[in-house]
Design an enzyme around this catalytic site. Sequence first.
Site, PDB file in Angstrom:
ATOM      1  N   LYS A  15       0.831  -1.223   0.000  1.00 22.95           N
ATOM      2  CA  LYS A  15       0.000   0.000   0.000  1.00 22.95           C
ATOM      3  C   LYS A  15       0.859   1.263   0.000  1.00 22.95           C
ATOM      4  CE  LYS A  15      -3.971  -2.038   2.331  1.00 22.95           C
ATOM      5  NZ  LYS A  15      -4.578  -2.277   3.638  1.00 22.95           N
ATOM      6  N   GLY A  16       2.169   1.088   0.046  1.00 26.61           N
ATOM      7  CA  GLY A  16       3.073   2.237   0.097  1.00 26.61           C
ATOM      8  C   GLY A  16       3.253   2.880  -1.270  1.00 26.61           C
ATOM      9  N   LYS A  17       4.026   3.964  -1.281  1.00 27.54           N
ATOM     10  CA  LYS A  17       4.183   4.737  -2.520  1.00 27.54           C
ATOM     11  C   LYS A  17       4.824   3.888  -3.630  1.00 27.54           C
ATOM     12  CE  LYS A  17       6.214   8.147  -0.177  1.00 27.54           C
ATOM     13  NZ  LYS A  17       5.780   7.774   1.195  1.00 27.54           N
ATOM     14  N   GLY A  81      14.069  -3.313  -2.028  1.00 32.89           N
ATOM     15  CA  GLY A  81      14.411  -1.926  -2.313  1.00 32.89           C
ATOM     16  C   GLY A  81      14.526  -1.090  -1.056  1.00 32.89           C
ATOM     17  N   THR A  83      15.647   0.654   2.204  1.00 37.48           N
ATOM     18  CA  THR A  83      17.002   1.131   2.515  1.00 37.48           C
ATOM     19  C   THR A  83      17.430   0.702   3.925  1.00 37.48           C
ATOM     20  OG1 THR A  83      15.868   3.189   3.059  1.00 37.48           O
ATOM     21  CG2 THR A  83      17.028   3.100   0.950  1.00 37.48           C
ATOM     22  N   PRO A 109      20.108  -0.412  -3.578  1.00 38.18           N
ATOM     23  CA  PRO A 109      19.768   0.911  -3.054  1.00 38.18           C
ATOM     24  C   PRO A 109      18.952   1.734  -4.033  1.00 38.18           C
ATOM     25  CG  PRO A 109      22.123   0.786  -3.587  1.00 38.18           C
ATOM     26  CD  PRO A 109      21.560  -0.594  -3.759  1.00 38.18           C
ATOM     27  N   HIS A 138      14.919  14.646  -1.976  1.00 36.51           N
ATOM     28  CA  HIS A 138      13.774  13.730  -1.952  1.00 36.51           C
ATOM     29  C   HIS A 138      12.514  14.414  -1.434  1.00 36.51           C
ATOM     30  CE1 HIS A 138      16.840  10.569  -2.358  1.00 36.51           C
ATOM     31  NE2 HIS A 138      15.857   9.788  -2.745  1.00 36.51           N
ATOM     32  N   LYS A 142      10.197  11.014   3.228  1.00 39.29           N
ATOM     33  CA  LYS A 142      11.241   9.990   3.288  1.00 39.29           C
ATOM     34  C   LYS A 142      11.724   9.812   4.731  1.00 39.29           C
ATOM     35  CE  LYS A 142      15.593   8.557   1.156  1.00 39.29           C
ATOM     36  NZ  LYS A 142      15.177   7.138   1.209  1.00 39.29           N
TER      37      LYS A 142
HETATM   38  N1  LIG Z   1      15.786   0.835  -3.915  1.00 40.31           N
HETATM   39  C1  LIG Z   1      15.007   1.689  -4.569  1.00 40.31           C
HETATM   40  O1  LIG Z   1      15.071   1.829  -5.811  1.00 40.31           O
HETATM   41  C2  LIG Z   1      14.005   2.492  -3.806  1.00 40.31           C
HETATM   42  C3  LIG Z   1      13.930   2.357  -2.452  1.00 40.31           C
HETATM   43  N2  LIG Z   1      12.982   3.017  -1.741  1.00 40.31           N
HETATM   44  C4  LIG Z   1      12.906   2.692  -0.335  1.00 40.31           C
HETATM   45  O2  LIG Z   1      11.775   1.847  -0.133  1.00 40.31           O
HETATM   46  C5  LIG Z   1      11.241   2.061   1.184  1.00 40.31           C
HETATM   47  C6  LIG Z   1       9.768   2.407   1.065  1.00 40.31           C
HETATM   48  O3  LIG Z   1       9.613   3.630   0.399  1.00 40.31           O
HETATM   49  P1  LIG Z   1       8.147   4.262   0.116  1.00 40.31           P
HETATM   50  O4  LIG Z   1       7.330   3.341  -0.707  1.00 40.31           O
HETATM   51  O5  LIG Z   1       8.394   5.639  -0.352  1.00 40.31           O
HETATM   52  O6  LIG Z   1       7.562   4.296   1.620  1.00 40.31           O
HETATM   53  P2  LIG Z   1       6.044   4.283   2.086  1.00 40.31           P
HETATM   54  O7  LIG Z   1       6.037   4.709   3.518  1.00 40.31           O
HETATM   55  O8  LIG Z   1       5.177   5.016   1.123  1.00 40.31           O
HETATM   56  O9  LIG Z   1       5.621   2.732   1.993  1.00 40.31           O
HETATM   57  C7  LIG Z   1       6.030   1.753   2.901  1.00 40.31           C
HETATM   58  C8  LIG Z   1       4.840   0.842   3.134  1.00 40.31           C
HETATM   59  O10 LIG Z   1       5.269  -0.260   3.923  1.00 40.31           O
HETATM   60  C9  LIG Z   1       4.319  -0.433   4.971  1.00 40.31           C
HETATM   61  N3  LIG Z   1       4.917  -1.153   6.093  1.00 40.31           N
HETATM   62  C10 LIG Z   1       5.563  -0.667   7.156  1.00 40.31           C
HETATM   63  N4  LIG Z   1       5.951  -1.671   7.970  1.00 40.31           N
HETATM   64  C11 LIG Z   1       5.521  -2.815   7.395  1.00 40.31           C
HETATM   65  C12 LIG Z   1       5.616  -4.176   7.743  1.00 40.31           C
HETATM   66  N5  LIG Z   1       6.227  -4.580   8.869  1.00 40.31           N
HETATM   67  N6  LIG Z   1       5.092  -5.092   6.899  1.00 40.31           N
HETATM   68  C13 LIG Z   1       4.460  -4.723   5.775  1.00 40.31           C
HETATM   69  N7  LIG Z   1       4.341  -3.429   5.382  1.00 40.31           N
HETATM   70  C14 LIG Z   1       4.873  -2.493   6.190  1.00 40.31           C
HETATM   71  C15 LIG Z   1       3.881   0.973   5.313  1.00 40.31           C
HETATM   72  O11 LIG Z   1       2.712   1.003   6.084  1.00 40.31           O
HETATM   73  P3  LIG Z   1       2.514   2.217   7.169  1.00 40.31           P
HETATM   74  O12 LIG Z   1       2.671   3.471   6.404  1.00 40.31           O
HETATM   75  O13 LIG Z   1       1.139   1.981   7.690  1.00 40.31           O
HETATM   76  O14 LIG Z   1       3.585   2.026   8.202  1.00 40.31           O
HETATM   77  C16 LIG Z   1       3.709   1.540   3.909  1.00 40.31           C
HETATM   78  O15 LIG Z   1       2.455   1.191   3.375  1.00 40.31           O
HETATM   79  C17 LIG Z   1      12.128   3.150   1.806  1.00 40.31           C
HETATM   80  O16 LIG Z   1      13.168   2.549   2.537  1.00 40.31           O
HETATM   81  C18 LIG Z   1      12.703   3.855   0.581  1.00 40.31           C
HETATM   82  O17 LIG Z   1      13.899   4.516   0.851  1.00 40.31           O
HETATM   83  C19 LIG Z   1      12.115   3.868  -2.326  1.00 40.31           C
HETATM   84  C20 LIG Z   1      12.176   4.085  -3.670  1.00 40.31           C
HETATM   85  C21 LIG Z   1      13.104   3.404  -4.537  1.00 40.31           C
HETATM   86  O1  LIG Z   2      12.731   6.924  -0.263  1.00 41.74           O
HETATM   87  C1  LIG Z   2      12.814   7.113  -1.500  1.00 41.74           C
HETATM   88  O2  LIG Z   2      11.961   7.741  -2.125  1.00 41.74           O
HETATM   89  C2  LIG Z   2      13.964   6.543  -2.218  1.00 41.74           C
HETATM   90  N1  LIG Z   2      14.784   5.777  -1.574  1.00 41.74           N
HETATM   91  C3  LIG Z   2      15.952   5.173  -2.094  1.00 41.74           C
HETATM   92  C4  LIG Z   2      17.182   5.768  -1.421  1.00 41.74           C
HETATM   93  O3  LIG Z   2      17.134   6.062  -0.216  1.00 41.74           O
HETATM   94  O4  LIG Z   2      18.206   5.916  -2.083  1.00 41.74           O
HETATM   95  C5  LIG Z   2      16.018   5.212  -3.600  1.00 41.74           C
HETATM   96  C6  LIG Z   2      15.498   6.484  -4.198  1.00 41.74           C
HETATM   97  O5  LIG Z   2      16.394   7.499  -3.908  1.00 41.74           O
HETATM   98  C7  LIG Z   2      14.103   6.805  -3.664  1.00 41.74           C
END
Ligand SMILES: NC(=O)C1=CN([C@@H]2O[C@H](COP(=O)(O)OP(=O)(O)OC[C@H]3O[C@@H](n4cnc5c(N)ncnc54)[C@H](OP(=O)(O)O)[C@@H]3O)[C@@H](O)[C@H]2O)C=CC1
Ligand SMILES: O=C(O)C1=N[C@H](C(=O)O)C[C@H](O)C1
Length: 252
Positions: A15-17, A81, A83, A109, A138, A142
């Site tokens: 459900k996250g972004k 993905g 971090t 990352p 960002h 974040k």
């Molecule tokens: N490697 C890459 O290319 C990228 C990495 N990222 C990383 O991905 C992660 C998520 O980013 P983003 O989508 O923006 O964050 P969001 O907060 O939008 O989404 C995270 C989701 O995970 C849920 N969640 C939290 N804890 C749990 C759990 N124990 N089990 C299942 N679901 C859970 C959250 O629920 P709730 O909000 O209710 O806690 C939320 O719905 C970050 O660490 C970000 O840095 C992001 C973009 C690209």
């Molecule tokens: O939280 C984000 O949005 C992202 N997280 C990753 C990071 O911490 O490098 C990848 C990207 O930058 C988006």
Amino acid sequence: MSAAAPIRVGVLGAKGKVGRAICEAVEQAPDLELVAEVDHGDRLESFGEAGTQVVVDFTHPDVVMDNLKFLVSNGIHAVVGTTGFDDTRLDTVRSWLIERPDVGVLIAPNFAIGAVLSMRFAEAAARFFDSVEVIELHHPNKADAPSGTAYRTAALISEARRKAGVGPSPDATTTELDGARGADVDGVRVHSVRLAGLVAHQEIILGTQGETLTIRHDSIDRNSFAPGVLLGVREIGNRPGLTVGIDPLLDL
Ligand SMILES: NC(=O)C1=CN([C@@H]2O[C@H](COP(=O)(O)OP(=O)(O)OC[C@H]3O[C@@H](n4cnc5c(N)ncnc54)[C@H](OP(=O)(O)O)[C@@H]3O)[C@@H](O)[C@H]2O)C=CC1
Ligand SMILES: O=C(O)C1=N[C@H](C(=O)O)C[C@H](O)C1
């Protein structure tokens, strides 16, 4: 000859972004089947019940280790993905994988192809310039700073400069307000900007006599991460053990 059965995929943080963008991409891929969507408060056991082969994790640095431990011990491949992976965490994951040599885990990352290339370009340029600093920018929701990408970029730059025998970036600052010069990550200054309207961006600025070079990457939509994630989902079943970054999957 019949086509291979689709890979059964689950998403953690569905459900996250980013999780939402990945669910959509999996649903559109004819060779993949989205069989389980799990978010905060849901049971991890539903992955096993749905016969999930690969789980994609985009959750939170505080919970990702527990998620991974569950997946590895249940023989489910993981594409991560989220971090927060330092060397200690990576070693812990390696130790779990010794017990399950049939399982593959990919931790990256940044899954955006342009971001991966920009890190490679920075690594190649690092030894030719006196100075280098990283600015990551960002969205304000974040959780972590600096970004995982900035940590990885600084590590690559630092290692390239160390191998080439290049000294630290010159910096004569003697008086500073706390934080004004950013964080020192492996000897590289990293500055974190959090701003409404942004998604995920990074600039690596290099400078030497009479010239500067700026390497910039912009993720302007979270669907930028999907092709790299889907590549990982398709490949991870054939790559037991730990893979860090999608570089080897791109033959980089
Ligand atoms: N490697 C890459 O290319 C990228 C990495 N990222 C990383 O991905 C992660 C998520 O980013 P983003 O989508 O923006 O964050 P969001 O907060 O939008 O989404 C995270 C989701 O995970 C849920 N969640 C939290 N804890 C749990 C759990 N124990 N089990 C299942 N679901 C859970 C959250 O629920 P709730 O909000 O209710 O806690 C939320 O719905 C970050 O660490 C970000 O840095 C992001 C973009 C690209
Ligand atoms: O939280 C984000 O949005 C992202 N997280 C990753 C990071 O911490 O490098 C990848 C990207 O930058 C988006």
